[in-house]
Design an enzyme around this catalytic site. Sequence first.
Site, mmCIF file in Angstrom:
data_model
loop_
_atom_site.group_PDB
_atom_site.id
_atom_site.type_symbol
_atom_site.label_atom_id
_atom_site.label_comp_id
_atom_site.label_asym_id
_atom_site.label_seq_id
_atom_site.Cartn_x
_atom_site.Cartn_y
_atom_site.Cartn_z
ATOM 1 N N HIS A 62 -2.774 -2.929 -5.753
ATOM 2 C CA HIS A 62 -3.124 -2.544 -4.382
ATOM 3 C C HIS A 62 -4.630 -2.732 -4.159
ATOM 4 O O HIS A 62 -5.438 -1.933 -4.624
ATOM 5 C CB HIS A 62 -2.710 -1.079 -4.144
ATOM 6 C CG HIS A 62 -3.041 -0.586 -2.782
ATOM 7 N ND1 HIS A 62 -3.317 0.732 -2.510
ATOM 8 C CD2 HIS A 62 -3.167 -1.240 -1.600
ATOM 9 C CE1 HIS A 62 -3.587 0.862 -1.232
ATOM 10 N NE2 HIS A 62 -3.505 -0.314 -0.658
ATOM 11 N N GLU A 66 -5.992 -0.374 -7.150
ATOM 12 C CA GLU A 66 -5.010 0.529 -7.757
ATOM 13 C C GLU A 66 -3.963 -0.347 -8.443
ATOM 14 O O GLU A 66 -3.381 -1.226 -7.811
ATOM 15 C CB GLU A 66 -4.319 1.385 -6.687
ATOM 16 C CG GLU A 66 -5.166 2.528 -6.171
ATOM 17 C CD GLU A 66 -4.409 3.396 -5.147
ATOM 18 O OE1 GLU A 66 -4.581 4.620 -5.206
ATOM 19 O OE2 GLU A 66 -3.682 2.859 -4.296
ATOM 20 N N SER A 97 0.831 -1.201 0.000
ATOM 21 C CA SER A 97 0.000 0.000 0.000
ATOM 22 C C SER A 97 0.866 1.252 0.000
ATOM 23 O O SER A 97 0.353 2.349 -0.184
ATOM 24 C CB SER A 97 -0.944 -0.008 1.205
ATOM 25 O OG SER A 97 -0.216 -0.265 2.375
ATOM 26 N N ASN A 129 -4.105 6.392 -0.594
ATOM 27 C CA ASN A 129 -3.486 6.657 0.703
ATOM 28 C C ASN A 129 -2.877 8.046 0.765
ATOM 29 O O ASN A 129 -2.831 8.665 1.817
ATOM 30 C CB ASN A 129 -2.428 5.603 1.019
ATOM 31 C CG ASN A 129 -3.082 4.320 1.486
ATOM 32 O OD1 ASN A 129 -4.237 4.326 1.893
ATOM 33 N ND2 ASN A 129 -2.361 3.225 1.413
#
Length: 708
Positions: free
Chosen positions: A451, A463, A430, A501
Amino acid sequence: MAAALSWEVRDAIAVVTVDLPGEPVNKLTRAVQEEFIAALETLGRDPEVRGVALFSGKRDAFIAGADIAEFVAVTSAAEAERLSAGGQDMLERVARFAKPIAVGIHGACLGGGLELALACHYRVATDHPKTELGLPEVQLGILPGAGGCERLPRLLGARAALDLILTGRSERGTRAWRVGLVDELVPPSILRDVTLAAARRMADGWRPRRRRRGGVLGWILDGTPLGRRLVYRAARRRVLATTHGNYPAPLAALDAVAYGLRHGFAAGLKHEAQLFGQLAVTDVSRKLVQIFFATTQLKKDFGIREPPPPRDVRRLGVVGAGFMGAGIAGTAAAQAGVDVRMKDADLPRVAQGLLAARAIVDERLRRRRITRFEHTRLVALLSGDARYGGFGRADLVVEAVFEDLAVKQQVLREIEEVTPEGAVFASNTSTIPIARIAQAARRPERVIGMHFFSPVARMPLLEVIPSEHTAPEVVSTAVAFGRRMGKTAVVVRDHPGFWVNRILAPYMNEAAHLLAEGVAVAELDRLMVAWGFPVGPITLLDEVGLDVAEKAAGVLQAAFGDRLAAAPAFAVLVKEGRLGRKAGRGFYRYVAGKKRGVDPAISELLGVQPNGGPRAAEIIQRLVLVMLNEAARAVGEGVVRTPRDGDLAAIFGFGFPPFRGGPLRHADDLGAARLVDELARLAERLGARFAPCDTLAEQARSGAKFYP
Ligand code: 3HC
């Protein structure tokens, strides 16, 4: 333009086929509606025709509803109301047609498509997984405007109809038959014959008798004004609990249903059309429609120019049988139907992982998404080992081991040893840049990031992160396989934190700053849920895991400096072992997996008693603007290829309120000048973390926007 409707008469039954030329799905455009009306007139006059059997000419789609592009083009409520009334008029002609009409449904039968089926006199559907029936209009910010709010409650009763209309949920054939939406359920091979036979029987005077289930209580609730009042009240409560008043369509649909049952069919239709008109021109509806079209566009976009065909993935290897690994393995088996081999350090861990993966397949059976037979087949796809047995034939390997560069590089080396030359290695990191992981690779062009979000089976986003060395075929393969797993795949740049993130971090950090200033945990969550998020930032932290958030924050701080420094609250909680839901305690307490309110010990731990903190408007402003600013900055750095990708990833990744269109669409709505101004003022008062980014400053100067 070529006609969409054609028919032939067989044994006194007109077999009508709808096949909109040049389109992948059938839509009830204005032109198609006119054709329908003309066809009914002709068939009505034809003495040889005693009944009609209606089918779609598309392979796996019945009718996907009204043409969404048509209703978004309208500019006034009055015009949209006329559109709705036009659809109602056509379906009234269908319902009142003097000869019986049976419809054979295979594939998506949605919105206006289902409203058409409801107006027909007999419905047969296939039990094929592609067959789904529903009224998804509220998901587009509108309501069923071609009589659906009138016909469905009369067929199923108010409760069952509201359940479908207010959620926009669609039902597979089997369930549709069980709730009474269709009269007969058949395998695709006999759909035609059964539908024709029904039309013939009706032509001979037979009429279907439909009995509603539910007993006396059902009769009271659906059949009496007092009972219905209770039903409406409960439905309203449910709607408000999920929409917090941000989405007007479900309440309007409830109004349409209630009005029609009280004042009669004709008055109901009129009211339905008026409400449709009002909703169609709302900003919420426009935003939801934009998301629909953006999502369909993304389905075909591989994230690179001239994408080569993807590699066919038949065998998947998953390294790391923890929560993420098991989620990936189970979802891959359940959704993509591939052979999955799991590997972890020892057999007990592998066994745990296999159990968790199997639970995902079991859940599908429990929800009747698959048959027992399919369940047995899918469970048999899952296997595991403490060694790399079976990896020699893997097409794709996803690693989901501990978030540590050295560990991931070690796994990569091992995988390269055991897999064939052409296999793809995907890391489910991540935070760690893919290029760094790939430094250990012999075949860096076969390395990519995939991800997934936790829990994998439920979170719709993926992702996909190519490094600068990743081969285009590897990108296509990762995207295509993500789609087979049912995910919305967005290709993002290999940059710390990637997209989701990266923009979540400052938001989470700001939430922690606000707690430190005395805002109560529950109040913070409540405000952001009311603003439109599915959960507030503190609940999200607990879900993600405080340790994971702390780690991500560390990576981002190292990459971007103090602007993204983690608030001290994270470290305090992690030290106490309060890692969030998975540990049974974080900011909230969890008992047997259920959230049980804020832990009173939190104030002491953080060293601050809740005192209200800043005003509610400021709390929201700080949380939202800090995220929009970071999103704009990341766009400037090319983290996402288009604003569309950024917005969809935020909506599907962590539930950015869809009715606001996504962070970048929302930034456009607020306007860069205003954003820059507000951010500058916050920066002056609270620190440089709010300093407006260059992208917004430039937009403010030039008047540019993210979207044209
Ligand atoms: N209107 C306009 N375009 C539509 C459409 C619709 N109702 N349904 C699908 N399309 C288009 C898509 O935009 C896409 O266009 P493109 O090829 O130019 O990109 C194409 O049809 C194929 O669609 P998908 O890529 O989504 O194909 P799938 O096979 O994956 O899915 C589907 C098919 C399940 C039918 C899905 O497209 C879908 O859910 N469509 C929308 C259904 C819907 O919301 N219907 C309600 C419409 S509003 C209404 O009926 C109002 C009425 O009450 C008056």
